[in-house]
Design an enzyme around this catalytic site. Structure first.
Site, PDB file in Angstrom:
ATOM      1  N   HIS A 190       7.597 -21.879 -32.855  1.00 26.10           N
ATOM      2  CA  HIS A 190       8.831 -22.600 -32.495  1.00 26.10           C
ATOM      3  C   HIS A 190       8.817 -22.727 -30.925  1.00 26.10           C
ATOM      4  CE1 HIS A 190      13.145 -23.313 -32.769  1.00 26.10           C
ATOM      5  NE2 HIS A 190      12.737 -24.643 -32.735  1.00 26.10           N
ATOM      6  N   HIS A 220       7.285 -19.551 -29.038  1.00 28.47           N
ATOM      7  CA  HIS A 220       7.505 -18.124 -29.604  1.00 28.47           C
ATOM      8  C   HIS A 220       7.290 -18.220 -31.013  1.00 28.47           C
ATOM      9  CE1 HIS A 220      11.544 -20.125 -29.537  1.00 28.47           C
ATOM     10  NE2 HIS A 220      11.929 -19.198 -30.497  1.00 28.47           N
ATOM     11  N   GLU A 251      17.312 -18.873 -26.460  1.00 27.35           N
ATOM     12  CA  GLU A 251      17.637 -17.898 -27.464  1.00 27.35           C
ATOM     13  C   GLU A 251      17.658 -16.470 -26.723  1.00 27.35           C
ATOM     14  OE1 GLU A 251      14.829 -18.264 -30.448  1.00 27.35           O
ATOM     15  OE2 GLU A 251      15.603 -20.641 -30.881  1.00 27.35           O
ATOM     16  N   HIS A 273      14.047 -16.194 -24.994  1.00 28.68           N
ATOM     17  CA  HIS A 273      13.268 -17.278 -25.119  1.00 28.68           C
ATOM     18  C   HIS A 273      13.875 -18.496 -24.635  1.00 28.68           C
ATOM     19  CE1 HIS A 273      11.212 -14.776 -28.672  1.00 28.68           C
ATOM     20  NE2 HIS A 273      10.789 -14.560 -27.378  1.00 28.68           N
ATOM     21  N   HIS A 286      10.600 -22.190 -44.525  1.00 28.94           N
ATOM     22  CA  HIS A 286      11.768 -21.419 -44.140  1.00 28.94           C
ATOM     23  C   HIS A 286      12.790 -22.343 -43.427  1.00 28.94           C
ATOM     24  CE1 HIS A 286      13.591 -18.574 -41.313  1.00 28.94           C
ATOM     25  NE2 HIS A 286      12.873 -17.672 -41.495  1.00 28.94           N
TER      26      HIS A 286
END
Length: 443
Positions: A344, A380, A350, A374, A301
């Protein structure tokens, strides 16, 4: 021209017939009356049609040409012709530096903002979630939500502290600006530059959405690097308004946000009286479904930076004051790949919002109109249900087309306001979505 405020039906009809200029950062020009725009010079001895010439600078005069933002306006009355401003109540609007609370390392998530009382317009319906930096130093950003059910009748707003990136989630907006008219519906975003006056009229009975107030460098398109010459948001898909003016001689309240406080003055005319203009400091609207998604066609990803629509650069190359990121419809085809966003921890902070549908990393609890925060280095990623499903899924090509999410990503931690930290619509059990992630280790 306008009567100072429209019903949602009238506003919708106006929005359907709007024309636009296209291109991001262009030197646009437009005139509502033929001959209103001077040629060969910006400030002739006598401007055409008896108009006043006025420059609106969104950057310092001496900033590099590629970053310089300014527009020349040709208006019925100069902006200087106004009475004194006086302080008015800030309502639920807050500004950096945020000192009511301390930065919180916990993961936070909110349900949608509650519906407002009848007669609430866009300005009265602004509610600050948090932010960082210092508006007086032109650094950082703020995150606001809005909920409105009435037009700003004979009322105009401008923000001296920063530019406003508006993301409708429920109900569209008609934005009457000094430069002309814009329409923004769910799935689109609108940007009002620093200092530009505007009025908001809902296109539907209720309007709700998100606002990023960027105190720093104006948003620009990100560099494409190895991607090449094309991809992500195309400059030609950004739409600027054509000139349209109000010649209205009656009291109009002008509210200015200045160094964190609201100031009000009552003019004897509408300040949206620009008959012609040219320049680069302009409002615009963009359809996020036109974002050209770049993704992996082999494995893994990619980092979410590939979804960046706009970025506000800082003094450190590659480190944004704030990025605007959109998770638009896309295909997932990675082989031997956990396809949702990975677990992550990030030096950036974020804030994510949802416009429609569902987000592929959160199966439950993250709903349109809500949002999650976050902060820097908070862990998260996908919830347990998403992890279990994606780990066992058959890896055939999959189209993600039932959701539209976005993110405000910023270089500094976001401090929540006291009203956000104690809000009834704050989800107290957000950490529970990661409970039940079982031990699978086998030595």
């Amino acid at each position: 021209m306008s009567d100072g405020g429209s019903t949602s039906e009238q506003a919708s009809k106006i929005a359907e017939g709007l024309a636009y200029l296209t291109g991001f950062g262009n030197e646009h020009s437009s005139e509502a009356v033929p001959g209103a725009l001077p040629h060969g010079r910006n400030s002739p001895q006598r401007s055409p049609l008896g108009l006043y010439a006025e420059q609106l600078s969104g950057s310092a005069f001496t900033e590099p040409r590629t970053h310089n933002r300014r527009s020349w306006l040709y208006r019925i009355r100069p902006s200087a012709a106004h009475p004194p401003f006086t302080r008015v109540d800030n309502g639920a609007l807050r500004t950096a530096p945020f000192t009511e609370t301390v930065p919180d390392p916990n993961r936070l998530r909110w349900n949608p903002l509650p519906d407002p009382a009848p007669g609430t317009d866009f300005l009265a319906g602004l509610w600050t979630l948090g932010g960082n930096g210092d508006a007086t130093q032109r650094t950082g950003m703020a995150i606001h939500l809005y909920a409105a059910n009435a037009p700003m009748t004979d009322r105009v707003f401008s923000d001296s502290d920063g530019e406003l990136l508006i993301v409708p989630e429920r109900g569209g907006l008609l934005l009457r600006t000094e430069f002309g008219l814009l329409s923004a519906r769910p799935g689109e975003m609108a940007l009002i530059p620093r200092g530009v006056r505007f009025r908001v009229e809902p296109l539907d009975a209720d309007a709700r959405g998100y606002v990023c107030e960027n105190y720093g460098q104006p948003f620009e398109l990100p560099n494409l690097g190895p991607i090449g010459a094309n991809g992500l948001a195309a400059a030609r898909d950004f739409r600027a308004p054509v000139a349209a003016y109000e010649d209205v001689e009656r009291p109009t309240e002008v509210v200015n946000k200045f160094c964190g406080n609201l100031w009000s003055a009552t003019y004897d005319h509408s300040p949206l009286d620009v008959v012609a203009w040219h320049g680069t400091h302009t409002p615009y609207v963009y359809d996020m479904r036109r974002f050209n998604v770049i993704g992996s066609i082999s494995f893994d990803h990619p980092d979410p930076s590939i979804f960046t629509v706009l970025t506000s650069p800082s003094d450190t190359p590659g480190l944004a004051g704030v990025d605007f990121v959109v998770f638009a419809p896309r295909w997932l085809v990675g082989e031997d790949t956990f396809r949702p966003p990975y677990f992550h921890r990030n030096v950036m902070s974020e804030y994510m919002g949802l416009i429609e549908g569902a987000y592929d990393a959160k199966a439950e609890g993250f709903v349109p109109g809500g949002g999650s925060l976050h902060n820097m280095m908070s862990a998260h990623g996908p919830d347990r249900e998403t992890f279990d499903r994606a780990s066992a899924a058959e890896l055939k090509p999959q189209k993600i087309d039932d959701g539209l999410a976005f993110m405000f990503e910023t270089r500094w931690p976001v401090t929540a306001t006291a009203q956000a930290a104690g809000a009834e619509h704050l989800q107290r059990g957000y950490d529970d979505v990661w409970q039940g992630l079982e031990r699978h280790f086998r030595a």
